[in-house]
Design an enzyme around this catalytic site. Structure first.
Site, PDB file in Angstrom:
ATOM      1  N   HIS A  10       0.824  -1.210   0.000  1.00  0.00           N
ATOM      2  CA  HIS A  10       0.000   0.000   0.000  1.00  0.00           C
ATOM      3  C   HIS A  10       0.861   1.265   0.000  1.00  0.00           C
ATOM      4  CE1 HIS A  10       0.954   0.914   4.204  1.00  0.00           C
ATOM      5  NE2 HIS A  10       0.835  -0.382   4.437  1.00  0.00           N
ATOM      6  N   GLU A  88      -1.759  -6.826   7.579  1.00  0.00           N
ATOM      7  CA  GLU A  88      -0.417  -6.606   8.103  1.00  0.00           C
ATOM      8  C   GLU A  88      -0.193  -7.461   9.344  1.00  0.00           C
ATOM      9  OE1 GLU A  88       2.606  -6.229   8.075  1.00  0.00           O
ATOM     10  OE2 GLU A  88       2.930  -4.087   7.693  1.00  0.00           O
TER      11      GLU A  88
END
Length: 208
Positions: A10, A88
């Site tokens: 990202h 994550e």
């Protein structure tokens, strides 16, 4: 038959900018992060790459990155599957803390071990080993079979969840993978052979 798998971390998030441990917390992209995601889409477009399906995490920063890349490719309605398996690494008690404050509290050596060791988790969180154990089964079950059928797949996710994939694709060891840097908004373009090994890898950085 083309077997295309593109991995994209990202773009910069609000907490990246503030130097905070993020993990499963859900800050949005910064203006820089939005620009990074759009630039990634443009670099993929310049290479003539298009996708059949996109996978992303359950977190906003990865989902927005995926959406912005696909918008730049003219594929805003591409089927996209979001799953927390691609989230994550969970930083547990470190989540939301400034990294310098964490070093002051626990010591820089201990924080370095939590960040860069393979199998030592922070309090209440995941080690990279734990993250790999979460990401790889999902990838082998949901993502890799599509690639091997010839579908062109984009995975927009996070530094540590993508490290799990790169470790397998690049044949990295548990000693080397924690130190691997994956830059925000920089796609990794893999083409696989019929036996799932890597035929080619290209890093689409700013000079690509």
């Amino acid at each position: 038959m083309e077997r295309l798998l593109v991995l994209a971390r990202h773009g910069q998030s609000e907490w990246n900018l503030k130097n905070l441990f993020t993990g499963w917390r859900d800050p949005d992209l910064t203006e820089v992060g939005i620009a990074e995601a759009r630039a990634a889409g443009r670099r993929l477009k310049a290479k003539g790459i298009r996708f059949d399906i996109c996978f992303t995490s359950a977190l906003t920063r990865a989902q927005r990155t995926a959406a912005l890349i696909l918008e730049e490719l003219g594929q805003p309605d591409l089927p996209t599957i979001a799953d927390e398996a691609l989230n994550e690494r969970d930083y547990g008690d470190l989540s939301g803390l400034n990294k310098d404050d964490a070093r002051a509290r626990w010591g820089k050596d201990q924080v370095h071990i939590w960040r860069r060791s393979y199998d030592v988790p922070p309090p209440g969180g995941e080690s990279l080993k734990d993250t790999v154990a979460r990401v790889l089964p999902y990838t082998m079950r949901e993502i890799l079979p599509r690639v091997m059928r010839g579908e062109r797949v984009l995975v927009a996710a996070h530094g540590n969840s993508l490290r799990a994939l790169v470790m397998v694709l690049d044949g990295l060891t548990t000693e080397t993978i924690p130190g691997l840097e994956l830059w925000t908004g920089v796609p990794l373009v893999y083409r696989l052979k019929a036996d799932t090994t890597v035929e080619s890898k290209e890093v689409l950085d700013k000079d690509a």
